[in-house]
Design an enzyme around this catalytic site. Structure first.
Site, mmCIF file in Angstrom:
data_model
loop_
_atom_site.group_PDB
_atom_site.id
_atom_site.type_symbol
_atom_site.label_atom_id
_atom_site.label_comp_id
_atom_site.label_asym_id
_atom_site.label_seq_id
_atom_site.Cartn_x
_atom_site.Cartn_y
_atom_site.Cartn_z
ATOM 1 N N SER A 54 5.049 -9.067 8.406
ATOM 2 C CA SER A 54 4.954 -7.790 7.686
ATOM 3 C C SER A 54 3.629 -7.650 6.942
ATOM 4 O O SER A 54 3.003 -8.640 6.551
ATOM 5 C CB SER A 54 6.094 -7.674 6.669
ATOM 6 O OG SER A 54 7.346 -7.776 7.306
HETATM 7 N N1 SAH Z 1 9.523 -11.469 7.211
HETATM 8 C C1 SAH Z 1 9.046 -11.741 8.549
HETATM 9 C C2 SAH Z 1 9.354 -10.558 9.426
HETATM 10 C C3 SAH Z 1 9.481 -10.926 10.847
HETATM 11 S S1 SAH Z 1 9.933 -9.573 11.887
HETATM 12 C C4 SAH Z 1 7.564 -11.996 8.510
HETATM 13 O O1 SAH Z 1 6.876 -11.353 7.705
HETATM 14 O O2 SAH Z 1 7.074 -12.805 9.281
HETATM 15 C C5 SAH Z 1 11.700 -9.634 11.835
HETATM 16 C C6 SAH Z 1 12.344 -10.889 12.358
HETATM 17 O O3 SAH Z 1 13.762 -10.658 12.394
HETATM 18 C C7 SAH Z 1 11.949 -11.291 13.760
HETATM 19 O O4 SAH Z 1 11.460 -12.606 13.748
HETATM 20 C C8 SAH Z 1 13.243 -11.180 14.567
HETATM 21 O O5 SAH Z 1 13.369 -12.161 15.583
HETATM 22 C C9 SAH Z 1 14.289 -11.364 13.483
HETATM 23 N N2 SAH Z 1 15.617 -10.820 13.788
HETATM 24 C C10 SAH Z 1 15.948 -9.687 14.454
HETATM 25 N N3 SAH Z 1 17.270 -9.522 14.512
HETATM 26 C C11 SAH Z 1 17.821 -10.579 13.860
HETATM 27 C C12 SAH Z 1 19.156 -10.985 13.561
HETATM 28 N N4 SAH Z 1 20.208 -10.277 13.961
HETATM 29 N N5 SAH Z 1 19.335 -12.132 12.867
HETATM 30 C C13 SAH Z 1 18.283 -12.892 12.469
HETATM 31 N N6 SAH Z 1 16.991 -12.552 12.721
HETATM 32 C C14 SAH Z 1 16.767 -11.422 13.397
#
Ligand code: SAH
Length: 217
Positions: free
Chosen positions: A62
């Site tokens: 993000s």
């Molecule tokens: N806070 C993180 C955001 C990553 S993007 C950062 O800044 O790096 C969102 C993440 O949520 C992705 O890695 C994706 O694989 C994960 N995600 C999507 N659906 C999910 C679920 N049902 N349970 C756990 N993780 C999930």
């Protein structure tokens, strides 16, 4: 002092303070945590830019401002148990680890969870537990949580997860369709725990939550 210190200070001034992030603990931690370790080597020079970046597996780290906005909304003082859904790169996880007592983070993509674990260990974030799976169900064995953060977009507030929010607890979650969402802050009343207040923190764009409370692949 590492060579990215100056870039972090500039990031805090020009992207966070200038946009009204006020929590000094959040600002200080974001000035300290090495965001460049959480991005691919080829993108290191862009690590402190004012935008999200790809982290592989079609996911993103993000934008710094969004990390600050969501973290500030949780009003962490240092003693909280925090649930994070969507570990991704682990950058947001590291910020939470420095501001709260314990962090429980769930990621559905095992490769991302493994990479995040290695970097968090390198930064001595031993108060973080990571689990691979669908975060739609929260983390029942460790509930309730004083703070919950969902960093993937959901079509509605994930009900099982909200159930795991403690009285007086705060939850931030992007809710909307797969392209655009609204960032919501939910506060469970300490006096009357059945009551949940909902505040709109503005528009946002997150990758999709995939699973029971989200979308199909
Ligand atoms: N806070 C993180 C955001 C990553 S993007 C950062 O800044 O790096 C969102 C993440 O949520 C992705 O890695 C994706 O694989 C994960 N995600 C999507 N659906 C999910 C679920 N049902 N349970 C756990 N993780 C999930």
């Amino acid at each position: 002092m590492d060579r990215y210190r100056k870039q972090r200070t500039r990031m805090v001034e020009t992207q966070l303070r200038s946009r009204s992030i006020k929590d000094e603990r959040v600002l200080k931690v974001m000035e300290t945590v090495p965001r460049h370790l959480f991005v691919d080597e080829g993108l290191i020079d862009q690590a402190y830019n004012d935008n999200p970046l790809p982290i592989g597996e079609r996911q993103t780290i993000s934008q710094p401002y969004i990390v600050a906005l969501m973290t500030e909304a949780l009003e962490l003082k240092g003693r909280e148990r925090v649930l994070e859904i969507g570990t991704g790169s682990g950058y947001q996880t590291a910020i939470l680890a420095k501001l709260a007592d314990r962090v429980f983070s769930i990621e559905r993509v095992a490769a991302l969870a493994g990479r995040a674990r290695r970097i968090l260990d390198r930064l001595n974030c031993y108060n973080v537990a990571i689990r691979v799976g669908d975060g739609s169900y929260g983390w029942k064995e460790e509930a309730p949580f004083d703070a919950i953060i969902t960093t993937a977009a959901a079509p509605q507030v994930p009900a099982y997860v909200l159930e795991q929010l403690a009285p007086g607890g705060k939850m931030v979650v992007p809710v909307g369709n797969r392209d655009v969402q609204t960032l919501y802050k939910l506060t469970r009343s300490a006096e009357n725990p059945a009551e949940v207040k909902k505040e709109d923190l503005g528009g946002c764009r997150f990758v999709s939550l995939i699973g029971e409370s989200g979308w199909k692949e």
